[in-house]
Write a protein that holds these residues in place. Structure first.
Motif, PDB file in Angstrom:
ATOM      1  N   LEU A 260       0.790  -1.224   0.000  1.00  0.00           N
ATOM      2  CA  LEU A 260       0.000   0.000   0.000  1.00  0.00           C
ATOM      3  C   LEU A 260       0.826   1.278   0.000  1.00  0.00           C
ATOM      4  O   LEU A 260       0.254   2.361  -0.184  1.00  0.00           O
ATOM      5  CB  LEU A 260      -0.933   0.023   1.216  1.00  0.00           C
ATOM      6  N   GLU A 261       2.120   1.199   0.209  1.00  0.00           N
ATOM      7  CA  GLU A 261       2.914   2.409   0.376  1.00  0.00           C
ATOM      8  C   GLU A 261       4.097   2.459  -0.569  1.00  0.00           C
ATOM      9  O   GLU A 261       4.597   1.428  -1.034  1.00  0.00           O
ATOM     10  CB  GLU A 261       3.420   2.513   1.825  1.00  0.00           C
ATOM     11  N   GLY A 262       4.559   3.668  -0.853  1.00  0.00           N
ATOM     12  CA  GLY A 262       5.808   3.901  -1.571  1.00  0.00           C
ATOM     13  C   GLY A 262       5.820   3.338  -2.974  1.00  0.00           C
ATOM     14  O   GLY A 262       4.794   3.190  -3.638  1.00  0.00           O
ATOM     15  N   THR A 263       7.016   2.987  -3.460  1.00  0.00           N
ATOM     16  CA  THR A 263       7.169   2.501  -4.827  1.00  0.00           C
ATOM     17  C   THR A 263       6.573   1.121  -5.029  1.00  0.00           C
ATOM     18  O   THR A 263       6.375   0.695  -6.167  1.00  0.00           O
ATOM     19  CB  THR A 263       8.655   2.468  -5.217  1.00  0.00           C
ATOM     20  N   GLU A 264       6.278   0.420  -3.948  1.00  0.00           N
ATOM     21  CA  GLU A 264       5.684  -0.914  -4.063  1.00  0.00           C
ATOM     22  C   GLU A 264       4.161  -0.884  -3.977  1.00  0.00           C
ATOM     23  O   GLU A 264       3.511  -1.941  -4.046  1.00  0.00           O
ATOM     24  CB  GLU A 264       6.236  -1.818  -2.960  1.00  0.00           C
ATOM     25  N   ARG A 265       3.588   0.282  -3.852  1.00  0.00           N
ATOM     26  CA  ARG A 265       2.133   0.397  -3.757  1.00  0.00           C
ATOM     27  C   ARG A 265       1.481  -0.241  -4.986  1.00  0.00           C
ATOM     28  O   ARG A 265       1.827   0.065  -6.123  1.00  0.00           O
ATOM     29  CB  ARG A 265       1.726   1.861  -3.653  1.00  0.00           C
ATOM     30  N   GLY A 266       0.522  -1.139  -4.724  1.00  0.00           N
ATOM     31  CA  GLY A 266      -0.189  -1.813  -5.797  1.00  0.00           C
ATOM     32  C   GLY A 266       0.399  -3.152  -6.195  1.00  0.00           C
ATOM     33  O   GLY A 266      -0.167  -3.845  -7.044  1.00  0.00           O
ATOM     34  N   ARG A 267       1.496  -3.547  -5.584  1.00  0.00           N
ATOM     35  CA  ARG A 267       2.103  -4.836  -5.912  1.00  0.00           C
ATOM     36  C   ARG A 267       1.268  -5.967  -5.309  1.00  0.00           C
ATOM     37  O   ARG A 267       1.004  -5.994  -4.108  1.00  0.00           O
ATOM     38  CB  ARG A 267       3.520  -4.896  -5.372  1.00  0.00           C
ATOM     39  N   VAL A 268       0.852  -6.915  -6.118  1.00  0.00           N
ATOM     40  CA  VAL A 268       0.001  -8.025  -5.710  1.00  0.00           C
ATOM     41  C   VAL A 268       0.806  -9.318  -5.773  1.00  0.00           C
ATOM     42  O   VAL A 268       1.417  -9.627  -6.798  1.00  0.00           O
ATOM     43  CB  VAL A 268      -1.235  -8.146  -6.621  1.00  0.00           C
ATOM     44  N   GLN A 269       0.791 -10.081  -4.677  1.00  0.00           N
ATOM     45  CA  GLN A 269       1.478 -11.368  -4.620  1.00  0.00           C
ATOM     46  C   GLN A 269       0.514 -12.433  -4.107  1.00  0.00           C
ATOM     47  O   GLN A 269      -0.082 -12.277  -3.036  1.00  0.00           O
ATOM     48  CB  GLN A 269       2.689 -11.292  -3.678  1.00  0.00           C
ATOM     49  N   GLN A 270       0.379 -13.516  -4.847  1.00  0.00           N
ATOM     50  CA  GLN A 270      -0.519 -14.578  -4.413  1.00  0.00           C
ATOM     51  C   GLN A 270       0.167 -15.456  -3.384  1.00  0.00           C
ATOM     52  O   GLN A 270       1.242 -16.013  -3.629  1.00  0.00           O
ATOM     53  CB  GLN A 270      -0.989 -15.435  -5.591  1.00  0.00           C
ATOM     54  N   PHE A 271      -0.497 -15.613  -2.222  1.00  0.00           N
ATOM     55  CA  PHE A 271       0.072 -16.394  -1.124  1.00  0.00           C
ATOM     56  C   PHE A 271      -0.406 -17.840  -1.137  1.00  0.00           C
ATOM     57  O   PHE A 271       0.372 -18.756  -0.890  1.00  0.00           O
ATOM     58  CB  PHE A 271      -0.284 -15.742   0.212  1.00  0.00           C
ATOM     59  N   LEU A 272      -1.682 -18.062  -1.408  1.00  0.00           N
ATOM     60  CA  LEU A 272      -2.184 -19.432  -1.415  1.00  0.00           C
ATOM     61  C   LEU A 272      -3.303 -19.568  -2.435  1.00  0.00           C
ATOM     62  O   LEU A 272      -3.858 -18.582  -2.927  1.00  0.00           O
ATOM     63  CB  LEU A 272      -2.657 -19.867  -0.025  1.00  0.00           C
ATOM     64  N   SER A 273      -3.638 -20.810  -2.738  1.00  0.00           N
ATOM     65  CA  SER A 273      -4.728 -21.140  -3.645  1.00  0.00           C
ATOM     66  C   SER A 273      -5.554 -22.246  -3.017  1.00  0.00           C
ATOM     67  O   SER A 273      -5.002 -23.197  -2.445  1.00  0.00           O
ATOM     68  CB  SER A 273      -4.179 -21.595  -4.999  1.00  0.00           C
ATOM     69  N   VAL A 274      -6.883 -22.141  -3.122  1.00  0.00           N
ATOM     70  CA  VAL A 274      -7.773 -23.144  -2.547  1.00  0.00           C
ATOM     71  C   VAL A 274      -8.168 -24.164  -3.613  1.00  0.00           C
ATOM     72  O   VAL A 274      -7.939 -23.959  -4.805  1.00  0.00           O
ATOM     73  CB  VAL A 274      -9.023 -22.485  -1.930  1.00  0.00           C
ATOM     74  N   PRO A 275      -8.755 -25.300  -3.220  1.00  0.00           N
ATOM     75  CA  PRO A 275      -9.082 -26.366  -4.175  1.00  0.00           C
ATOM     76  C   PRO A 275     -10.152 -25.966  -5.189  1.00  0.00           C
ATOM     77  O   PRO A 275     -10.813 -24.929  -5.058  1.00  0.00           O
ATOM     78  CB  PRO A 275      -9.575 -27.501  -3.277  1.00  0.00           C
ATOM     79  N   ARG A 276     -10.362 -26.822  -6.164  1.00  0.00           N
ATOM     80  CA  ARG A 276     -11.331 -26.562  -7.228  1.00  0.00           C
ATOM     81  C   ARG A 276     -12.726 -26.335  -6.658  1.00  0.00           C
ATOM     82  O   ARG A 276     -13.115 -26.950  -5.653  1.00  0.00           O
ATOM     83  CB  ARG A 276     -11.351 -27.711  -8.241  1.00  0.00           C
ATOM     84  N   ASP A 277     -13.439 -25.428  -7.282  1.00  0.00           N
ATOM     85  CA  ASP A 277     -14.807 -25.056  -6.928  1.00  0.00           C
ATOM     86  C   ASP A 277     -14.912 -24.306  -5.605  1.00  0.00           C
ATOM     87  O   ASP A 277     -16.001 -23.895  -5.215  1.00  0.00           O
ATOM     88  CB  ASP A 277     -15.742 -26.272  -6.848  1.00  0.00           C
TER      89      ASP A 277
END
Length: 687
Positions: A607-624
């Motif tokens: 949310l701050e500085g030059t990295e504001r808006g950077r999105v990183q996926q941490f986990l993924s849940v199962p299908r459906d």
């Protein structure tokens, strides 16, 4: 109960990707297949605002002490680290916080729970796990309503982990939003069996409070069967009505002629934790539980229909059929913010009518500088609104009994937004206006002020029981399904998750505008709001869009606060939001498979500085499955999510998921085994 028939699945063939028509039927009563409930001619989404108390403050319980984000030296405004290199997503942290290599998006056919390298996961508690000393063990082949009422419920959504001062004990609090009989039970054998399954479904709704324990901080939790604070709240638990509607003619029924006690809570979606240690929960798609004549404008505005429900509860109890003489008002007794005290399993939970009746996603509160409490709420339906409640009375430190009355009386507002850019620069494609940002101002329009209606030709009671109609008259801004609303614990900025709105820009529907810059908005966006003078009780605000979601590789209109598109994880359909102790935003998604072709997940956003808006996926849940209720305790390297409706599109005989009880990767049951997916609360920790 067999798998819903095709005539109960009007969304079949109209969803994209693997978005389940079953989910549409069971969770929101096929809202997208029906006429839009909001046909008012007031303004559309040109304006919005809010500010909230972070539900992720780690509240203490039982006098054991308090861990709070507010007590942590946050570094959200410290100089950001250098932006990482690489495509889509790469390793990096915020000013502080969890360090991880962002995972790659996971194909929507994969039945697995994925976490970054260096992390492990395990379930804390699953559907059917016994809660009390006398609770029977879960037996998929021999379920009963009596057993389910004393076991963990189905489809957990909102989640909170309330840690004690020593970090070795906690309370887990969770909602149970809805059920899917098609994957819970085999084909029905008799009418009597069908009725019992409906009773099981009723017992699987509501909420749960569960005690946890562990040996040391940062280590996985185990739940305590028979814990003193363990509790199940179901569709039969008695709730007290508070506020102006309590005892009014709008809520009296044959079973409750006084109009003060309601049995049960249903459709509970998100929620929030309060500064005084209680839990709030939102009754969302409550209309789908009732059969109703649906002849009045108010009934139609809330989506009621004169059709058999998917739950079939009207065949069990007359209160679920509002056509039954004496029960016409039962529909007015649902659609509220409820509050429970997790410390006291004997306490009576309440429904707060002063906060209005709508399809509440949840509520989050903050104590303003003048001591009044502000609560922020989204109405989760296409073209509906964002609301704010300001308490009449003020917060008293260490006076829980008093503070639990703060939501019973106060002023109620609805938001209206205005964009700063010329309308000619908003063309529905999501292209940035000439000034390089989507932003503007807004105001909170009064619905109730000083215990009186502020809406012409509507009484106070009418405003609170028909809140949507009151907001229509006030001229609120129509939104793209505002769901979770959270305030930043340090900056005070408020973040509103607008999940999506595929009807935006269609003939006869609202066109795109600066707050909703894309037509056919399938990916959603995040609104960032700053209240005037940083005062949560203010009636004006400024707003901007932090993100316009999507997969940059497929949708060039995706926008991430100016951060390079080739360095973010693709993200779609934001639902719940939370903050870590470093001040980063975390977003869970609901519907990504239909929009971008990947399983839903949890994402960290700078949310701050030059990295504001950077999105990183941490986990993924199962299908459906859907990712719900994120809790981030980065001070000890742990993250929690509620995994809802895994394998939703399967049947009992043809399951699509075996989460979380995987025998082996991709393994199906052997002969004689009976297995099914079990919605669960999952903990992720450093290996």
């Amino acid at each position: 109960m067999t798998k819903p028939q095709l005539n109960l699945l009007p969304m079949l063939g109209h969803t994209r990707g693997k978005r389940s028509a079953v989910t549409c039927a069971l969770k929101c009563d096929n809202a997208c297949a029906k006429a839009v409930c909001n046909e008012s001619d007031n303004g559309y989404f040109r304006d919005i605002a809010s500010a909230t108390f972070s539900r992720r403050s780690a509240l203490g319980f039982g006098g054991a002490g308090i861990l709070s984000l507010a007590a942590v030296a946050l570094a959200a405004c410290a100089p950001p680290s250098e932006a990482g290199a690489g495509t889509r997503a790469s390793k990096g942290t915020g000013a502080e916080g969890l360090a991880f290599d962002a995972i790659q998006p996971v194909d929507l056919t994969v039945d697995a729970f994925n976490v970054p390298t260096g992390y492990s996961w395990s379930p804390i508690i699953r559907w059917g796990d016994p809660l009390f000393a006398d609770s029977p063990d879960f037996d998929l082949a021999n379920q009963s309503a009596a057993a389910q009422a004393r076991q963990f419920g189905y489809n957990n959504d909102y989640l909170e982990i309330l840690r004690s001062g020593n970090g070795k004990n906690a309370l887990l609090v969770c909602n149970h939003e809805y059920v899917n009989p098609a994957i819970m039970f085999p084909s029905v054998a008799s009418d009597a069996e069908a009725l019992e399954r409906r009773r099981i479904a009723m017992a699987a709704h509501g909420m749960a409070v569960v005690e946890l324990e562990r040996g040391n901080t940062g280590k996985p939790w185990k739940y305590i069967q028979g814990g003193k604070r363990n509790r199940r709240i179901t569709a039969h638990t008695a709730f007290e009505l508070t506020g102006p509607l309590a005892g009014s003619s709008y809520v009296k029924t044959t079973a409750d002629p006084g109009g003060h006690t309601v049995l049960g809570t249903v459709g509970n979606c998100s929620g929030g934790s309060t500064p005084w240690g209680t839990i709030l929960s939102g009754e969302e798609s409550f209309n789908g539980y009732f059969r109703c004549a649906a002849t009045s404008a108010a009934e139609k505005r809330y989506g009621f229909t004169d059709k058999a429900t998917t739950t079939g509860w009207e065949t069990l109890e007359p209160r679920w059929d509002a056509r039954t003489p004496g029960y016409e008002n039962e529909i007015n007794r649902f659609g509220y913010i409820v509050e429970i005290d997790p410390d006291n399993p004997e306490s009576t939970p309440v429904k707060h009518t002063a906060l209005g009746r709508l399809k509440h996603e949840g509520a989050n509160v903050i104590v303003a500088g003048n001591g009044h409490v502000a609560a922020y709420m989204g109405d989760d339906e296409k073209f509906d609104y964002l609301y704010k409640f300001v308490s009449q009375d003020t917060y008293r430190k260490d006076d829980k009994q008093h503070n639990m009355t703060l939501l019973t009386a106060g002023n109620l507002y609805v938001a209206r937004f205005t964009g700063d850019s010329p309308a000619t620069e908003i063309d529905g494609t999501g292209k940035l206006p000439a000034d390089g940002a989507f932003h503007g101002s807004g105001e909170w329009l009064p619905l109730v002020v000083d215990a009186k209606s502020a809406v012409d030709a509507m009484t106070l009671e009418e405003v609170l029981v028909h809140t949507r109609l009151a907001a229509d008259k006030a001229g609120a801004t129509k939104m793209d399904r505002c769901e979770d609303v959270q305030p930043h614990p340090v900056t005070g900025r408020v973040y509103v998750a607008c999940t999506n709105n595929s009807d935006r820009g269609k003939p006869g529907k609202a066109a795109s505008d600066e707050t909703n810059p894309r037509s056919l908005n399938r990916d959603g966006h995040i609104v960032e709001i700053t209240e005037a003078a940083d005062d949560a009780t203010a009636t004006t605000f400024k707003w901007s869009l932090l993100m316009v979601c999507g997969d940059p590789a497929k949708n060039e209109s995706a926008y991430f606060a100016g951060y390079p598109q080739d360095k973010v994880s693709p993200i779609s359909c934001p639902d719940n939001v939370a903050f870590d102790a470093a001040g980063n935003l975390w977003i869970s998604t609901d519907g990504a498979p239909s929009a971008i072709g990947y399983n839903d997940g949890l994402f960290k956003v700078m949310l701050e500085g030059t990295e504001r808006g950077r999105v990183q996926q941490f986990l993924s849940v199962p299908r459906d499955a859907e990712t719900c209720g994120p809790v981030v305790h980065d001070d000890e390297g742990m993250v929690y999510v509620a995994v809802q409706h895994p394998g939703e599109e399967g049947t009992f005989e043809d399951q699509h998921s075996y989460f979380p009880d995987y025998v082996a990767a991709g393994a199906a049951p052997t002969a004689g085994q009976v297995r099914a997916p079990r919605p669960a609360v999952v903990q992720v920790y450093q290996a």
